[in-house]
Design a protein around this motif. Structure first.
Motif, mmCIF file in Angstrom:
data_model
loop_
_atom_site.group_PDB
_atom_site.id
_atom_site.type_symbol
_atom_site.label_atom_id
_atom_site.label_comp_id
_atom_site.label_asym_id
_atom_site.label_seq_id
_atom_site.Cartn_x
_atom_site.Cartn_y
_atom_site.Cartn_z
ATOM 1 N N ASN A 64 66.732 41.559 -29.635
ATOM 2 C CA ASN A 64 67.568 42.731 -29.889
ATOM 3 C C ASN A 64 68.840 42.337 -30.624
ATOM 4 N N GLY A 65 68.912 41.065 -31.054
ATOM 5 C CA GLY A 65 70.034 40.598 -31.860
ATOM 6 C C GLY A 65 69.533 40.006 -33.171
ATOM 7 N N GLU A 66 70.149 40.422 -34.266
ATOM 8 C CA GLU A 66 69.709 39.948 -35.580
ATOM 9 C C GLU A 66 69.965 38.461 -35.755
ATOM 10 N N ALA A 67 71.065 37.948 -35.177
ATOM 11 C CA ALA A 67 71.411 36.538 -35.368
ATOM 12 C C ALA A 67 70.313 35.623 -34.845
ATOM 13 N N ALA A 68 69.742 35.954 -33.683
ATOM 14 C CA ALA A 68 68.682 35.121 -33.113
ATOM 15 C C ALA A 68 67.438 35.156 -33.995
ATOM 16 N N ALA A 69 67.089 36.347 -34.498
ATOM 17 C CA ALA A 69 65.911 36.467 -35.357
ATOM 18 C C ALA A 69 66.107 35.706 -36.659
ATOM 19 N N GLN A 74 65.261 30.740 -40.092
ATOM 20 C CA GLN A 74 65.772 29.530 -40.729
ATOM 21 C C GLN A 74 65.016 28.294 -40.234
ATOM 22 N N LEU A 75 64.784 28.240 -38.921
ATOM 23 C CA LEU A 75 64.076 27.095 -38.350
ATOM 24 C C LEU A 75 62.622 27.058 -38.817
ATOM 25 N N MET A 76 61.995 28.223 -38.900
ATOM 26 C CA MET A 76 60.610 28.280 -39.359
ATOM 27 C C MET A 76 60.512 27.781 -40.800
ATOM 28 N N ARG A 77 61.458 28.177 -41.640
ATOM 29 C CA ARG A 77 61.449 27.707 -43.029
ATOM 30 C C ARG A 77 61.641 26.197 -43.091
ATOM 31 N N ALA A 78 62.583 25.687 -42.298
ATOM 32 C CA ALA A 78 62.840 24.251 -42.300
ATOM 33 C C ALA A 78 61.612 23.461 -41.856
ATOM 34 N N LEU A 79 60.809 24.071 -40.980
ATOM 35 C CA LEU A 79 59.614 23.409 -40.459
ATOM 36 C C LEU A 79 58.363 23.745 -41.282
ATOM 37 N N HIS A 80 58.550 24.498 -42.370
ATOM 38 C CA HIS A 80 57.447 24.867 -43.268
ATOM 39 C C HIS A 80 56.375 25.671 -42.531
ATOM 40 N N LEU A 81 56.831 26.612 -41.709
ATOM 41 C CA LEU A 81 55.923 27.507 -41.000
ATOM 42 C C LEU A 81 56.093 28.926 -41.542
ATOM 43 N N PRO A 82 55.008 29.606 -41.871
ATOM 44 C CA PRO A 82 55.102 30.984 -42.371
ATOM 45 C C PRO A 82 55.422 31.952 -41.237
ATOM 46 N N PHE A 83 56.099 33.036 -41.569
ATOM 47 C CA PHE A 83 56.449 34.022 -40.549
ATOM 48 C C PHE A 83 56.766 35.354 -41.232
ATOM 49 N N ALA A 84 56.787 36.389 -40.431
ATOM 50 C CA ALA A 84 57.239 37.704 -40.884
ATOM 51 C C ALA A 84 58.361 38.169 -39.973
ATOM 52 N N HIS A 85 59.362 38.805 -40.555
ATOM 53 C CA HIS A 85 60.485 39.355 -39.792
ATOM 54 C C HIS A 85 60.530 40.859 -40.030
ATOM 55 N N ASP A 86 60.198 41.608 -39.003
ATOM 56 C CA ASP A 86 60.188 43.071 -39.080
ATOM 57 C C ASP A 86 61.379 43.635 -38.323
ATOM 58 N N VAL A 87 61.954 44.694 -38.846
ATOM 59 C CA VAL A 87 63.078 45.364 -38.196
ATOM 60 C C VAL A 87 62.725 46.833 -38.008
ATOM 61 N N ALA A 88 62.901 47.329 -36.800
ATOM 62 C CA ALA A 88 62.582 48.728 -36.521
ATOM 63 C C ALA A 88 63.637 49.322 -35.602
ATOM 64 N N GLU A 89 63.736 50.634 -35.609
ATOM 65 C CA GLU A 89 64.599 51.333 -34.666
ATOM 66 C C GLU A 89 63.739 51.898 -33.555
ATOM 67 N N ALA A 90 64.224 51.810 -32.341
ATOM 68 C CA ALA A 90 63.479 52.298 -31.187
ATOM 69 C C ALA A 90 64.443 53.007 -30.248
ATOM 70 N N GLY A 91 63.895 53.540 -29.152
ATOM 71 C CA GLY A 91 64.723 54.256 -28.193
ATOM 72 C C GLY A 91 64.763 55.746 -28.468
ATOM 73 N N LEU A 92 65.104 56.500 -27.454
ATOM 74 C CA LEU A 92 65.183 57.957 -27.576
ATOM 75 C C LEU A 92 66.639 58.402 -27.661
ATOM 76 N N ARG A 93 67.291 58.529 -26.516
ATOM 77 C CA ARG A 93 68.689 58.947 -26.539
ATOM 78 C C ARG A 93 69.588 57.855 -27.090
ATOM 79 N N ARG A 94 69.283 56.626 -26.722
ATOM 80 C CA ARG A 94 70.084 55.501 -27.198
ATOM 81 C C ARG A 94 69.239 54.667 -28.154
ATOM 82 N N ARG A 95 69.556 54.752 -29.420
ATOM 83 C CA ARG A 95 68.794 54.045 -30.441
ATOM 84 C C ARG A 95 69.252 52.597 -30.521
ATOM 85 N N TYR A 96 68.344 51.719 -30.818
ATOM 86 C CA TYR A 96 68.675 50.315 -30.977
ATOM 87 C C TYR A 96 67.730 49.704 -31.999
ATOM 88 N N ARG A 97 68.152 48.590 -32.553
ATOM 89 C CA ARG A 97 67.322 47.881 -33.525
ATOM 90 C C ARG A 97 66.575 46.751 -32.840
#
Length: 220
Positions: A64-69, A74-97
């Protein structure tokens, strides 16, 4: 939802993992700690928020924090591992990323093998009680790995300053043990307290700067 994707040639995922050199070990160990600092799901997936949501498959992590993702990327790139980073909004009354980092299916075995090997090797180094000189490479490696473990947890689990105490919460006892030992190596003392569904590690504020400095969160 938006996504970014980094891919490597398929052959790169098949390289066997041997004992990691110091430079690669630090990145891979931090990656393993970053993931372990989240809450494990029953099927091997990992998430950090809203445990009532459906469990994630292996090879996926939610933050739930962008810095950790971003750090995981960064670590995956340094280790030459492929990955995908998706960002979505969720929640009803209280929205969060929600930030989801996932490894393509064909590369998950390589990712899992590397993470497991780095965790075993890094954990053994941090917890080792073998006497080494302060100028020995093995001592320097312990300090780097201790800092990497705390850096990962401060990003993934989040840090809390209350009444001049630095605190982090983790759910895995083995990771907590590494952090306690890591704090000692960095010149601080961490106190471990069981909480509801988690373990709270607390470091007195007077020594917290040593943890933050060792983790690279403060200038040297």
């Amino acid at each position: 939802m938006r996504a970014t994707l980094d891919l490597l040639p398929a052959a790169a995922a098949c390289a066997p993992v041997t004992r990691l050199d110091r430079a690669r070990l630090e990145d891979a160990f931090e990656l393993a700690c970053l993931v372990r600092a989240t809450s494990p799901a029953a099927n091997g997936g990992v998430r950090t928020v809203h445990p009532r949501r459906a469990a994630l498959p292996a090879g996926m992590v939610e933050f739930n924090g962008e810095a950790a993702a971003r750090r995981m990327g960064q670590l995956m790139r340094a280790l030459h591992l492929p990955f995908a980073h998706d960002v979505a909004e969720a929640g009803l009354r209280r929205r969060y990323r929600l930030h989801r980092v996932s490894v393509p299916g064909a590369h998950r075995d390589a990712y899992a093998e590397l993470s497991a090997a780095a965790w075993r090797q890094g954990r053994a180094s941090v917890l080792s009680t073998a006497a080494v000189g302060t100028s020995a490479p093995a001592h320097a490696e312990r300090l780097r790995l201790a800092g990497a473990a705390w850096r990962a947890v401060l990003l993934s689990a989040g840090r809390h300053m209350r009444k001049h105490i630095l605190g982090v919460r983790v759910s895995e006892p083995d990771l907590a043990t590494v952090l306690v030992r890591g704090a000692h190596l960095l010149g601080a003392q961490a106190t471990l307290s069981p909480q509801a569904g988690s373990l709270l590690l607390s470091v007195p504020g007077a020594a917290a700067h040593r943890i933050l400095q060792g983790a690279g969160a403060l200038p040297a």
